[in-house]
Motif scaffolding. Structure first.
Motif, PDB file in Angstrom:
ATOM      1  N   ASN A 281      -3.911   1.749   9.582  1.00  0.00           N
ATOM      2  CA  ASN A 281      -3.453   1.779  10.864  1.00  0.00           C
ATOM      3  C   ASN A 281      -4.596   2.668  11.926  1.00  0.00           C
ATOM      4  N   ILE A 282      -5.044   3.791  11.439  1.00  0.00           N
ATOM      5  CA  ILE A 282      -5.935   4.501  12.043  1.00  0.00           C
ATOM      6  C   ILE A 282      -7.161   3.689  12.445  1.00  0.00           C
ATOM      7  N   LEU A 283      -7.682   2.820  11.483  1.00  0.00           N
ATOM      8  CA  LEU A 283      -8.822   2.072  11.661  1.00  0.00           C
ATOM      9  C   LEU A 283      -8.528   1.129  12.589  1.00  0.00           C
ATOM     10  N   VAL A 284      -7.269   0.324  12.588  1.00  0.00           N
ATOM     11  CA  VAL A 284      -6.973  -0.579  13.451  1.00  0.00           C
ATOM     12  C   VAL A 284      -7.011   0.049  14.988  1.00  0.00           C
ATOM     13  N   LEU A 285      -6.490   1.099  15.118  1.00  0.00           N
ATOM     14  CA  LEU A 285      -6.238   1.740  16.524  1.00  0.00           C
ATOM     15  C   LEU A 285      -7.622   2.300  17.050  1.00  0.00           C
ATOM     16  N   VAL A 286      -8.427   2.619  16.052  1.00  0.00           N
ATOM     17  CA  VAL A 286      -9.786   2.999  16.558  1.00  0.00           C
ATOM     18  C   VAL A 286     -10.557   1.749  16.789  1.00  0.00           C
TER      19      VAL A 286
ATOM     20  N   LEU B 287       0.879  -1.355   0.062  1.00  0.00           N
ATOM     21  CA  LEU B 287       0.002  -0.111   0.014  1.00  0.00           C
ATOM     22  C   LEU B 287       0.800   1.182  -0.021  1.00  0.00           C
ATOM     23  N   ASP B 288       0.382   2.227  -0.385  1.00  0.00           N
ATOM     24  CA  ASP B 288       1.048   3.556  -0.272  1.00  0.00           C
ATOM     25  C   ASP B 288       0.920   4.267   1.108  1.00  0.00           C
ATOM     26  N   TRP B 289       1.903   4.723   1.566  1.00  0.00           N
ATOM     27  CA  TRP B 289       2.002   5.569   2.816  1.00  0.00           C
ATOM     28  C   TRP B 289       0.622   5.961   3.362  1.00  0.00           C
ATOM     29  N   TRP B 290      -0.215   6.712   2.517  1.00  0.00           N
ATOM     30  CA  TRP B 290      -1.579   7.200   3.093  1.00  0.00           C
ATOM     31  C   TRP B 290      -2.448   6.158   3.416  1.00  0.00           C
ATOM     32  N   GLU B 291      -2.388   5.222   2.443  1.00  0.00           N
ATOM     33  CA  GLU B 291      -3.403   3.883   2.523  1.00  0.00           C
ATOM     34  C   GLU B 291      -3.113   3.251   3.715  1.00  0.00           C
ATOM     35  N   ARG B 292      -1.842   3.004   3.940  1.00  0.00           N
ATOM     36  CA  ARG B 292      -1.239   2.373   5.343  1.00  0.00           C
ATOM     37  C   ARG B 292      -1.626   3.365   6.752  1.00  0.00           C
ATOM     38  N   CYS B 293      -1.319   4.386   6.325  1.00  0.00           N
ATOM     39  CA  CYS B 293      -1.747   5.351   7.768  1.00  0.00           C
ATOM     40  C   CYS B 293      -3.357   5.039   7.751  1.00  0.00           C
ATOM     41  N   LEU B 294      -4.294   5.187   6.963  1.00  0.00           N
ATOM     42  CA  LEU B 294      -5.701   4.990   7.058  1.00  0.00           C
ATOM     43  C   LEU B 294      -6.001   3.655   7.553  1.00  0.00           C
TER      44      LEU B 294
END
Length: 73
Positions: A29-34, A20-27
């Motif tokens: 990871n945010i979903l996992v954290l939530v 994944l791109d960096w922004w997709e990975r960030c999204l």
């Protein structure tokens, strides 16, 4: 490669985040954290309700029985 870097690499490979791109990975990871926060928050609420329902009532009844026994004697 230290232990933390190996765990991050394993996480990326296990869930396919390496492609994944960096922004997709960030999204992701945010979903996992939530989701983790949601599970921990509701787990804490459930545990406190369970404590209040069973353990606190048991301790309250035990103290009431003890106070009645002390009042009798």
């Amino acid at each position: 490669m230290n232990w933390v870097q190996r765990k991050i690499y394993l996480y990326n490979v296990t869930f396919g985040l390496y492609m994944l791109d960096w922004w997709e990975r960030c999204l992701f990871n945010i979903l996992v954290l939530v989701l983790l926060w949601f599970m921990c928050y509701n787990g804490f609420r459930f545990a406190s309700e369970l404590f209040n329902r069973y353990v606190f009532r048991f301790l309250l009844e035990k103290s009431l029985v003890l106070s009645v026994l002390l009042a009798i004697s």
